[in-house]
Each structure stands twice: as C-alpha cells, then as structure tokens.
Design an enzyme around this catalytic site. Structure first.
Site, PDB file in Angstrom:
ATOM      1  N   GLU A 118       0.808  -1.218   0.000  1.00  0.00           N
ATOM      2  CA  GLU A 118       0.000   0.000   0.000  1.00  0.00           C
ATOM      3  C   GLU A 118       0.846   1.275   0.000  1.00  0.00           C
ATOM      4  OE1 GLU A 118      -2.602  -3.151   2.018  1.00  0.00           O
ATOM      5  OE2 GLU A 118      -0.500  -2.518   2.159  1.00  0.00           O
ATOM      6  N   PHE A 121     -11.596  -6.011  14.403  1.00  0.00           N
ATOM      7  CA  PHE A 121     -10.515  -6.565  13.589  1.00  0.00           C
ATOM      8  C   PHE A 121     -10.159  -5.609  12.457  1.00  0.00           C
ATOM      9  CE2 PHE A 121      -9.261  -9.248   9.893  1.00  0.00           C
ATOM     10  CZ  PHE A 121      -8.039  -9.690  10.397  1.00  0.00           C
ATOM     11  N   GLN A 122      -8.875  -5.296  12.339  1.00  0.00           N
ATOM     12  CA  GLN A 122      -8.340  -4.387  11.331  1.00  0.00           C
ATOM     13  C   GLN A 122      -8.983  -2.997  11.396  1.00  0.00           C
ATOM     14  OE1 GLN A 122      -8.336  -6.341   7.453  1.00  0.00           O
ATOM     15  NE2 GLN A 122      -6.305  -7.180   7.886  1.00  0.00           N
ATOM     16  N   LYS A 163     -17.330   0.026   5.745  1.00  0.00           N
ATOM     17  CA  LYS A 163     -17.734  -0.978   4.762  1.00  0.00           C
ATOM     18  C   LYS A 163     -19.232  -0.958   4.487  1.00  0.00           C
ATOM     19  CE  LYS A 163     -17.265  -5.868   3.576  1.00  0.00           C
ATOM     20  NZ  LYS A 163     -16.685  -7.186   3.965  1.00  0.00           N
ATOM     21  N   MET A 194      25.081   8.276   1.770  1.00  0.00           N
ATOM     22  CA  MET A 194      25.045   9.599   2.379  1.00  0.00           C
ATOM     23  C   MET A 194      25.379   9.524   3.864  1.00  0.00           C
ATOM     24  SD  MET A 194      24.667  12.767   1.536  1.00  0.00           S
ATOM     25  CE  MET A 194      23.537  13.136   0.195  1.00  0.00           C
TER      26      MET A 194
END
Length: 594
Positions: free
Chosen positions: A51, A113-114, A163, A505
């Site tokens: 993602e 959940f999530q 949802k 760097m």
C-alpha cells in the site's frame, strides 16, 4: 438514480476526471473493488505490491501531470501503510486523494478486527480528512476532497469509508450544467474548474455548502496592488538581486513567467531540490542548487546579495543551514501561496501571498524592461569553482558518467524519479533538466523507497515519455517488490541502481564527522539485483566500468522499446562523495569542496 455507495464512489471519481487509481484490496474495500471490476472499462486500477507504493504511485502520477493522484487501501494495516506516502506528498505539496475502507459504522471505536482511527492518525499530514457515515454524503465528500486537494497550496486529503456505507443504497445525482442534464465533458466539471470558482447554478445545487464556500474563497484575490507596489519598489532599488526558486513555481505552472522575471532583473537564479526543472539548466543566469549541496555560485551569490527574492520556496533547513547566517546582508522578498510560510524560517522584509503565476504576471506589468545590476562578472567567476569530485578522476565508473550517458539516451522529454541519498543529489546536479514536472523526488520528508512507486505512477500517466529511476542500493531494497508491478503490467521503466554497497550519504557523514566509524552502513549483502530483475520478468544487467555501462544501456534501450522494463546494477566506489557540502549549522558559503 439509486446506486450502492461503492458505485457512487466510482462515479464520483470518474466525474472528477480520474482515469487511474492505485491500490491493494482487503476486506473493508471489497464492495469498492467489486465495483472497480464492473467499471474496469471506464476506470483503470493498478495493483501494487504494498500500500505504501500505491500512495507513492499516486504521488508520481500527480507530480508528473499536475492532476490529482488517487490511491485506495483497506482498513487497519492497509490504511496505516499509506501514511508514509501521504506524509511524503504533504511535505512536497502534492495533490492526492487517499481512500481507505474501515469497519462497519456499528463497529467503529470497538477495537474491531483491522480497525484503526486513520482519520486521527493522518490528521497532521493531510489538508483535511473525512469519515463518511451517510451514503448520501459520499458524492459531495468526494467533490469537496478534490477541491481541497488542489486549491491553494496543494496537498493530500483522505476519505475514510466504513464498509456498510459502500454497500448501502444511496441517491446518485451527477453534476449538471444549467439544469439540463449530466455533463458529458468530464473536463468541464473537474476539480480544476471548481477550484477556479467556475460553477453553474445546476452544479452549485449538488455541491455541499462547505464546497461552495471553498470555491468562493478561491475567487478572492490574495494580494493587493499595495503588495505589488512594495515588491516593485524593492526590485527597482536592488543592485545585487538574487532569485531563489522552489517547487511552487512548478505547481503554479509559472516557469515561463519566472524566466521572464529573471531576464528582466538580470539576476542569478538558484533552485531548491523541489524547484529542479523550473528553470533551464543551460541558461546563463542559472547558478544551480542552493543550500547544503548547493553550488559555490548559488551559495556565494545568496550571501553577497542585497535582495533575495524567494519564489515559491519555503526556506527549509537544507537550504538555509544556519538561518541566523543566511543572506545576512540582504532584504528578503517572499512570494508564496501559503501565508504560513512567510516569516516561518527566515524573516521577510516584504511579501506577496498568492499564486506564483499571477504574482509574477502582475510584477512584469509594473517593472521596467531592464534593470541594471552590479554583479560585475562575479557569478561567472564563482561558476568556475567545481569540486574535483564532479570529475571521474580515478573512479572506474563515476555517477556523473552514469547520469549524463543515461540522459543522452532518453532525451529531454524524460521523466526522472529518484529515491533519497547520494544518487538523488547527483541526479539533481548532473541530469540536464529542461522542463518542469520532469524530476520526481522526495524533497521534504526524504523517503527512501519513494522512487519506484513514483516512477510507476508517472509512466502510467505519461506512457509516451521515457521514464527512468535513479536509485541507490539502500533505497532500492525498500521498494524492490514493486518490480512485480512493472513486470505484470509490462511498464517499460529503466531502473539504474547506483550501487556502492553502502548507505552512501550516511557513510559520507561518518567519514567527515564521525572519524570513519562506519556503524551499520555497509550493505554488502544479497540480493543480486540482476537475478532479482530476472525473477520478476525484467531484463537485468551489471556494469562495473564505462564500457560495460554503455553496453548495458544499449541493451536496456532495446528492452524498453519492446515494452519490457530494464535494470542496470551500476557499481561505483563506495567512497564517492556528494560535494559541495555545507556542514550542519554552518553558513552556506562555508562549503566542503574536496
């Protein structure tokens, strides 16, 4: 028309002119992805490997086009994986709409959940975010989001959709023109038009009250004639004017106006990292980068100027180093669209707040055709001071050779993405940029792993423009999984890994300031990048000297022309340095050159 929330979302995106979204599915966005499948002939979805890179791809899409980039993720870890990409876009003023799913409204706040509070998490790094709890508010929320993302100083926004809202039925009312039915020309109802305040009575009827206020606010002039008069007076009085230009010039499409202003003032111009491409590199008045890795000419000119004109730039610490010692002998004239940037890091003597293109256009009307300056050849003399590190010397394969040879093959129309580190600065120093929106890099947040996602977004948005990613071996390890995206979609991107087997760097700082104690910066470890490219369906080549690099380029160009991505693992000396360099906290004209 009665549609599900998912269908309303997709219709609203299409209405805004969105042709491509980048994302990764999950449970909370299943209805959205089902609708994307049904509407796949109207809107394209690019499946990324992670993602974070959906956000970076949307970012690259936006930077290279000026349009809004769109990314989608599911709830919980899917949403939090977007945060680094959203913060990257925020720091560099990139217009982006991030869409996240969430658990159903009856489960919000119950540690389901999530479930995460993504609105709370992203609040510091977005211009605004919304949680949509009513399906009938979804369309106007999308319209408002596009206005906010693009108007004023652009930036990312986030829409969080539970949802059950994506499954719920709602009324879809498309934008209308004069009440005579849906508009067929998407461009006429895009957020660009809304942000400009061009709306018909019929359109106003389906815009939220807040969106209408935003449109009205964008109609208001942000500077006055008195502001311009004060600026003109300072410009007329200056004998050693210096222009410091940044990303705001590119965002406002003001490169042509900047060129006119520079030539009218006969003033040297330096660019910030975000401003690269805003001014032609070969112009006689261009002095190069400014700041920590700025050229001798840029940094000395700033310190010797009597008027420093900052144009769409924000005086970051990487430019000023020690703000107390920055341009001490100069008055500062600041042009920026964001009033919060004025007097934030460096005190300005005068300022004009507004769109850079409009500001310069107004200035040009009020300035004389030519203003005499007293630089008297100093700029040309300072330009001659180039670090020895810019030349090949004893190096078998030098970064400058790699970058300039690649530029010769790709031409001036190429889009160049980078990750973050030494290769990023070498690219800004050595690539012959001639136009804006050609250089995509994470300037503010400095996000290692940004480059490949950004290159994917840019190439998808600009299929006819050659696209190259210059990256380091440290950065590339963070995003190499996106080779699967390139391979599966047959996206012909050239990847050049400037591989020194170290975190270059950080090692440079350890060499200069930490008595060569190389703590955890050596990366002589797997994978073999050539074999990795092959595993993902790309062509891979290794180059260890100039001859083999040119040969690898020859092969890679043929691969690109056949629609295949290519990777070159270019091995350089681990002790190559990015110079000039200003030690932290020192005045910018106290530079390390050797």
């Amino acid at each position: 028309m009665q549609y599900t929330g998912a269908r309303i979302l997709i219709e609203a995106l299409i209405e805004q002119g969105v042709d491509t979204v980048f994302g990764y599915p999950g449970g909370s966005v299943l209805f959205i992805y089902d609708e994307l499948y049904k509407q796949r002939d109207r809107i394209r979805h690019i499946l990324v490997g992670h993602e974070q890179h959906a956000a970076h791809a949307a970012d690259g899409y936006a930077r290279s086009t000026g349009k809004v980039g769109v990314c989608i993720a599911t709830s919980g870890p899917g949403a939090t994986n977007l945060v680094t990409g959203i913060a990257t876009a925020a720091m560099d003023s990139v217009p982006m709409v991030a869409i996240t799913g969430n658990v159903s409204t009856n489960l919000l706040g119950k540690d389901s959940f999530q479930e995460v509070d993504i609105a709370g998490i992203t609040m510091p790094v977005v211009k605004h975010n919304w949680i949509v709890k009513d399906v009938n508010a979804l369309a106007e929320t999308v319209r408002e989001a596009f206005i906010v993302a693009q108007s004023g100083r652009p930036g990312p926004v986030l829409i969080d959709i539970p949802k059950d809202i994506t499954a719920a039925p709602g009324e879809w009312i498309p934008l209308r023109a004069n009440g005579k039915g849906p508009i067929k020309n998407i461009e006429s109802i895009s957020a660009n038009r809304l942000a400009a305040g061009i709306t018909s009575e019929g359109e106003d009827n389906v815009l939220s009250a807040r969106a209408r206020r935003l449109v009205t606010r964008n109609r208001r002039p942000t500077f006055t004639d008195e502001d311009i008069d004060r600026a003109v007076s300072l410009l007329r009085e200056a004998r050693r004017p210096m222009i410091y230009a940044g990303g705001g010039v590119i965002i406002s499409d003001a490169s042509g106006e900047l060129l006119q202003l520079v030539e009218r003032l006969n003033a040297p111009v330096a660019l910030s990292l975000m401003g690269v491409g805003a001014f032609p590199r070969e112009h006689r008045l261009y002095t190069g980068l400014i700041g920590m890795h700025g050229t001798v000419a840029s940094n000395k000119a700033v310190q010797k100027s009597d008027l420093l004109i900052a144009v769409g730039a924000r005086f970051s610490d990487r430019v000023t180093s020690s703000a107390d010692h920055f341009a001490k002998g100069a008055k500062v004239l600041h042009f920026d669209i964001d009033p919060a940037e004025v007097n934030k890091n460096v005190e300005a003597h005068a300022w004009v707040v507004g769109d850079i293109k409009k500001i310069i256009t107004k200035l040009l009307k009020d300035l004389p055709q030519h203003i005499k300056t007293d630089w008297e050849g100093n700029i040309e003399k300072w330009k001659e001071k180039i670090p020895k590190a810019h030349h090949s010397g004893s190096s078998i394969l030098h970064p400058r050779f790699i970058i300039e040879e690649t530029a010769k093959r790709l031409g001036h129309d190429a889009i160049v993405a980078t990750d973050v580190g030494q290769h990023q600065i070498w690219t800004a120093q050595f690539y012959p940029f001639t136009q804006p929106r050609s250089f995509l890099t994470s300037g503010g947040l400095g996000t290692m792993g940004f480059g490949l996602g950004a290159a994917i977004g840019a190439k998808v948005a600009n299929p006819k423009r050659p696209t190259v990613l210059f990256t380091g071996d440290g950065s590339f390890r963070m995003n190499c999984g996106e080779l699967a995206t390139i391979g599966s979609y047959h996206i012909p991107i050239l990847i050049v890994i400037i591989n020194n087997t170290v975190l270059g760097m950080v090692r440079q700082w350890q060499t200069l300031f930490y008595e060569e104690r190389y703590s955890e910066t050596t990366l002589d470890r797997p994978p073999d990048f050539v074999k990795l490219a092959d595993a993902y369906g790309l062509r891979g080549y290794r180059a260890e000297n100039e001859k083999t690099f040119v040969e690898a380029l020859d092969f890679a160009m043929k691969d690109l022309s056949s629609g295949c991505g290519a990777l070159i693992d270019a091995r350089i000396n681990r002790d190559e340095k990015v110079l000039p360099m200003v030690p932290g906290g020192k005045p910018i004209d106290e530079q390390i050159l050797i």
